[in-house]
Write a protein that holds these residues in place. Structure first.
Motif, PDB file in Angstrom:
ATOM      1  N   LEU A 148       9.434   4.935  -6.137  1.00  0.00           N
ATOM      2  CA  LEU A 148      10.821   4.485  -6.180  1.00  0.00           C
ATOM      3  C   LEU A 148      11.031   3.391  -7.225  1.00  0.00           C
ATOM      4  N   HIS A 149      10.033   2.537  -7.386  1.00  0.00           N
ATOM      5  CA  HIS A 149      10.104   1.510  -8.430  1.00  0.00           C
ATOM      6  C   HIS A 149      10.233   2.172  -9.803  1.00  0.00           C
ATOM      7  N   GLY A 150       9.487   3.245  -9.983  1.00  0.00           N
ATOM      8  CA  GLY A 150       9.596   4.000 -11.235  1.00  0.00           C
ATOM      9  C   GLY A 150      10.988   4.571 -11.431  1.00  0.00           C
ATOM     10  N   LEU A 151      11.597   5.078 -10.348  1.00  0.00           N
ATOM     11  CA  LEU A 151      12.960   5.612 -10.444  1.00  0.00           C
ATOM     12  C   LEU A 151      13.952   4.514 -10.841  1.00  0.00           C
TER      13      LEU A 151
ATOM     14  N   SER B 281       0.802  -1.220   0.000  1.00  0.00           N
ATOM     15  CA  SER B 281       0.000   0.000   0.000  1.00  0.00           C
ATOM     16  C   SER B 281       0.839   1.277   0.000  1.00  0.00           C
ATOM     17  N   GLN B 282       2.149   1.153   0.139  1.00  0.00           N
ATOM     18  CA  GLN B 282       3.027   2.320   0.250  1.00  0.00           C
ATOM     19  C   GLN B 282       3.253   2.951  -1.132  1.00  0.00           C
ATOM     20  N   VAL B 283       2.686   4.152  -1.318  1.00  0.00           N
ATOM     21  CA  VAL B 283       2.794   4.841  -2.606  1.00  0.00           C
ATOM     22  C   VAL B 283       4.244   5.194  -2.922  1.00  0.00           C
TER      23      VAL B 283
ATOM     24  N   ALA C 288       1.414   6.052  -9.236  1.00  0.00           N
ATOM     25  CA  ALA C 288       1.698   6.686  -7.942  1.00  0.00           C
ATOM     26  C   ALA C 288       0.993   8.030  -7.834  1.00  0.00           C
ATOM     27  N   LEU C 289       0.991   8.787  -8.925  1.00  0.00           N
ATOM     28  CA  LEU C 289       0.348  10.108  -8.903  1.00  0.00           C
ATOM     29  C   LEU C 289      -1.158   9.998  -8.748  1.00  0.00           C
ATOM     30  N   GLN C 290      -1.739   8.974  -9.342  1.00  0.00           N
ATOM     31  CA  GLN C 290      -3.172   8.759  -9.194  1.00  0.00           C
ATOM     32  C   GLN C 290      -3.527   8.471  -7.742  1.00  0.00           C
TER      33      GLN C 290
END
Length: 390
Positions: free
Chosen positions: A246-249, A239-241, A267-269
């Motif tokens: 960080l996965h995207g990074l 649940s941690q956004v 994440a932004l959504q």
């Protein structure tokens, strides 16, 4: 019988099982309410878990049985001082200064002084504790923490290395050693120490180690290790956004731009008000050549956080690409008001000013060169100064 329970409780406490330790000590005390070893074990266990009231109750019982027990006196003085008793600190200092003072009298004084911000006094007390207990991990650990607070990461690394050697199965000394190495710029050594910490870390400590490792892997451009680490973090807390971000990074680092963009959008959504996620999404769009989408997002961020250097400098790069130098100057000057030491902002302001005022552009380029910790910024500033002097 009671002494057997004291031994069992001590073993449980050493194994990190405070609840079991309390049970063993209480069993011993049910047989002999005046068992000093069980009472002291109970005090130490409650102190280790932060149960101040229970610790004070146990130490009061102990002092009724053995009034001249200086360790018990030191524990009671520390508890009272932490509760606001001004006389208790004087008592603790006197106990620690006595020629016969033991480990806890000295260590407790160090703990109390550190809590009150007296780092010099705390350092002296922990060093005194080391004298009577040279093989205890705790004074080294606390001296390392003090060194970190004093921005002496080299000294901190020495203390945490000693703490880790004394307690190789404990995660925290290795974790703190990793942070000291990272503060020294030794990324490889920091990764090695964090990896050792991970072998023994559980619960919240494991999460902290994984978070540190992820940042270190990004610094080292270890894309596979970074991905592996963030996937474990996401598994631990789906649940941690922040972990999605960080996965995207990690995907950006690996050059997987479409996947990174999708993760940033997700994440932004889930957290639409977090400008740093929006910023990452803008960077993904720009990396994919989607300038219009990137500019739209950056405009939104700068409207919300106009003094943040990162988003503004990214927007300015697009503005100057569209020859909108005048607006770029306005945005950059606003950022510099709040961040006068930001080298990249000086560099971009020099570029934005170059078509209008070469003297002003030169001034900002020189500041970028002198302030820049980033070699790329310093090199670009030097190149711009050569152009301006031509």
């Amino acid at each position: 019988m009671a002494s057997r329970y004291a031994q069992e409780g001590g073993q449980s406490l050493q194994q990190g099982q405070p609840a079991e330790a309390v049970k063993a000590f209480q069993k011993g005390l049910s047989i002999d309410p005046k068992d000093v070893d069980c009472l002291m074990g109970l005090v130490r266990t409650h102190l280790s878990t932060g149960a101040a009231k229970d610790a004070e109750s146990a130490v009061t019982r102990l002092l009724q049985v053995q009034p001249d027990n200086t360790e018990a006196q030191a524990h009671l003085a520390m508890l009272k001082a932490q509760a606001g008793d001004p006389v208790a600190l004087v008592t603790l200092k006197a106990l620690a200064a006595a020629p016969t003072a033991g480990y806890f009298e000295r260590f407790n004084l160090g703990t109390l002084l550190a809590e009150r911000g007296d780092l010099e006094g705390a350092k002296a007390a922990f060093e005194a504790a080391q004298v009577v207990a040279p093989h205890s991990v705790y004074p080294h650990f606390e001296l390392g923490r003090i060194a970190m607070l004093r921005k002496d990461s080299a000294a901190a690394a020495v203390h945490f290395q000693q703490a880790a050697a004394l307690a190789p199965q404990e995660a925290l000394p290795h974790l703190m050693l990793s942070r000291a190495h990272a503060a020294n710029g030794a990324v490889g050594a920091a990764i090695a120490a964090s990896t050792r910490a991970l072998e023994h870390a559980q619960g919240r400590t494991r999460v902290a180690v994984l978070q540190d490792l992820f940042r270190l892997y990004l610094q080292a451009s270890s894309k596979d290790a970074a991905r592996r680490t963030i996937l474990e973090l996401r598994e631990l807390d789906p649940s941690q956004v922040r972990y999605v971000h960080l996965h995207g990074l990690a995907c950006m680092l690996a050059g997987e731009l479409e996947e990174a963009k999708a993760l940033f959008a997700e994440a932004l959504q889930r957290a639409p008000n977090q400008w740093d996620i929006r910023h990452s999404l803008a960077q993904a769009h720009e990396a994919l050549g989607e300038r219009a989408e990137a500019r739209k997002l950056l405009e939104e961020i700068v409207a919300v956080v106009p003094q943040e250097p990162g988003p503004t400098n990214d927007l300015v790069r697009l503005l100057m690409g569209d020859q909108d130098h005048a607006r770029a100057r306005v945005l950059l000057e606003r950022v510099l008001e709040a961040n006068p030491q930001d080298a990249l902002t000086h560099l971009n302001l020099a570029r934005a000013t170059q078509p209008f005022d070469r003297a002003e552009a030169t001034r900002h380029a020189r500041q970028a060169q002198s302030l820049g910790a980033d070699a790329a910024v310093k090199d670009q500033a030097a190149q711009l100064l050569t152009e301006l002097s031509g």
